[in-house]
Scaffold this active site. Structure first.
Site, PDB file in Angstrom:
ATOM      1  N   LYS A  25       0.854  -1.182   0.000  1.00  0.00           N
ATOM      2  CA  LYS A  25       0.000   0.000   0.000  1.00  0.00           C
ATOM      3  C   LYS A  25       0.895   1.238   0.000  1.00  0.00           C
ATOM      4  O   LYS A  25       1.777   1.365   0.834  1.00  0.00           O
ATOM      5  CB  LYS A  25      -0.897   0.040   1.246  1.00  0.00           C
ATOM      6  N   HIS A  26       0.661   2.140  -0.940  1.00  0.00           N
ATOM      7  CA  HIS A  26       1.406   3.403  -1.009  1.00  0.00           C
ATOM      8  C   HIS A  26       2.923   3.204  -0.968  1.00  0.00           C
ATOM      9  O   HIS A  26       3.641   3.836  -0.215  1.00  0.00           O
ATOM     10  CB  HIS A  26       0.919   4.366   0.072  1.00  0.00           C
TER      11      HIS A  26
ATOM     12  N   ASN B 178      12.730   6.163   7.329  1.00  0.00           N
ATOM     13  CA  ASN B 178      13.337   5.104   8.122  1.00  0.00           C
ATOM     14  C   ASN B 178      12.358   3.931   8.275  1.00  0.00           C
ATOM     15  O   ASN B 178      11.143   4.141   8.335  1.00  0.00           O
ATOM     16  CB  ASN B 178      13.707   5.617   9.515  1.00  0.00           C
TER      17      ASN B 178
ATOM     18  N   HIS C 228      14.179   5.310  -0.794  1.00  0.00           N
ATOM     19  CA  HIS C 228      13.417   6.560  -0.996  1.00  0.00           C
ATOM     20  C   HIS C 228      13.014   6.660  -2.457  1.00  0.00           C
ATOM     21  O   HIS C 228      13.652   6.098  -3.322  1.00  0.00           O
ATOM     22  CB  HIS C 228      14.285   7.781  -0.623  1.00  0.00           C
TER      23      HIS C 228
END
Length: 413
Positions: free
Chosen positions: A87-88, A253, A413
């Site tokens: 999810k996301h 993180n 990221h």
């Protein structure tokens, strides 16, 4: 395609990087509806997947491509069928094909459905945090069989990516969501470019792919820095691999707790590492408290749906309901149950042992270990390299934990 043209020097003597893209598929919009136009493009005329059904969106494809890499690596590392629920652009759950106890079969609502290795892996991934997995994008490492398709059929899910589908499984999935369920077939032989490029605010960022392969060797005796033995049990090594590969594809993180072949708490995208440990730890507690006798004995009305049962159980575990929430909660039950008290929860959580945890970067302070200890953690993997390493190691020794310094940071990221 792309090429580095060393014969064309920039003003400061750097080579020029030229990459050409072929637009392969328009998308309805990007991350948000107002972000149009949007499309996906290939670097060499080939995509790593085919669309078998549905119309994938921008975020669907971000989830699919990250999840597919995760399950491929986890299958390679463990030798077991692997699954992820995304999810996301972060995993809500990850699991491998380890048999379920009778208690977990009941808690996961297996019912009379049979459990093949692929179905087992997906069930573990989906049931780690079923509230967060609501509307997920699934990925599995192996061909989807009919049994796995039957589990997917009953879940609220946007789509799936897998290396293939049995004919009956494909038929079941194509009928899901009124025929709109997204089905992607991954190309297992696809080789991605070794340089990744992204643009932010007119600036191009290039880096080598994160090709690090996490293996059992990262938890060998020479990696153990604590004083409580040097040989981590095979089951814990497996769980450390699950947690570590999970966080490799989780927004940093991040930390992940794992036990018994599945992640049971994933903390993503927190600026403070101890906040990650606490966030993931709260998910561990909810996962484990779903097994509490009082939770299992909730008196549901027969017509209450599966997802509503999930929501009611979590509301009962959390306990901090407003008057309106309690009214909606009680509407699902035949009578009001006795509360699950704070002391009862604490006492039950104290019985959880054998949990593994992996962190995508070093622990800067011992408070991370202190928090881990509250959720049954006995095995930790982290890169090491903090000036506070001696204090962190001392804390792990106090709790009789085994901790490996892998030397590998896993920021994403």
């Amino acid at each position: 395609c792309h090429r580095i043209m060393h014969h064309q020097q920039g003003s400061e003597g750097f080579p020029r990087l030229v990459r050409e893209y072929k637009i392969e598929r328009p998308l309805k919009y990007g991350v948000n509806p107002h972000q149009a136009p949007a499309y996906i493009a290939s670097t060499d005329g080939n995509l790593p997947f085919q669309v078998l059904n549905g119309i994938p969106g921008y975020i669907n494809l971000l989830d699919a491509l990250n999840a597919w890499q995760l399950v491929q690596e986890l299958k390679q590392a463990t030798g077991l069928a692997a699954a992820a629920s995304f999810k996301h652009v972060s995993p809500a759950g990850v699991g491998v094909a380890v048999p379920l106890s009778s208690d977990l079969q009941d808690i996961y609502d297996v019912g009379d459905l049979s459990l093949t290795p692929v179905a087992l892996a997906y069930l573990r991934a989906r049931q780690a945090d079923p509230m967060c997995s609501f509307g997920d994008f699934a990925a599995v490492s192996d061909v989807v069989d009919e049994q796995t398709a039957m589990f997917l059929k009953r879940e609220v899910s946007d789509g799936i990516i897998a290396p293939g589908y049995d004919p009956k499984a494909l038929e079941i999935l194509k009928a899901k969501k009124g025929g709109a369920y997204i089905i992607l077939q991954a190309d297992h032989d696809y080789k991605p470019p070794q340089i990744e490029i992204r643009e932010i605010y007119g600036v191009a960022f290039a880096q080598g792919r994160n090709n690090v392969e996490l293996t059992k060797a990262h938890f060998n005796p020479d990696k153990i820095v604590t004083a409580n033995g040097k040989d981590i049990p095979d089951s814990a090594v497996r769980d450390l691999l699950i947690a570590s590969i999970c966080i490799k594809y989780t927004q940093s993180n991040s930390v992940a707790y794992a036990i018994d072949g599945q992640a049971i708490g994933i903390g993503a995208g927190q600026q403070s590492r101890v906040d990650c440990v606490k966030l993931a730890g709260s998910k561990v507690e909810k996962w484990f408290l779903r097994q509490h006798p009082k939770v299992r004995a909730l008196p549901f009305k027969p017509e209450v749906k599966r997802q509503d049962r999930v929501n009611v159980r979590i509301a009962y575990i959390e306990g901090d309901m407003t008057e309106q929430e309690e009214h909606a909660f009680l509407a699902n039950l035949t009578h009001k149950p006795d509360p699950l008290t704070t002391e009862e929860k604490k006492d039950f959580i104290k019985t959880l042992r054998g949990v593994s945890l992996s962190s995508d970067a070093f622990f800067p302070f011992r408070d991370n270990v202190d928090q881990c200890s509250k959720r049954g953690v006995q095995y930790i993997a982290q890169p090491g390299g903090s000036v506070q390493d001696p204090q962190v190691i001392a804390a792990a020794n106090e709790y009789n934990m085994m901790m490996a310094f892998t030397g590998v940071r896993l920021f994403h990221h």
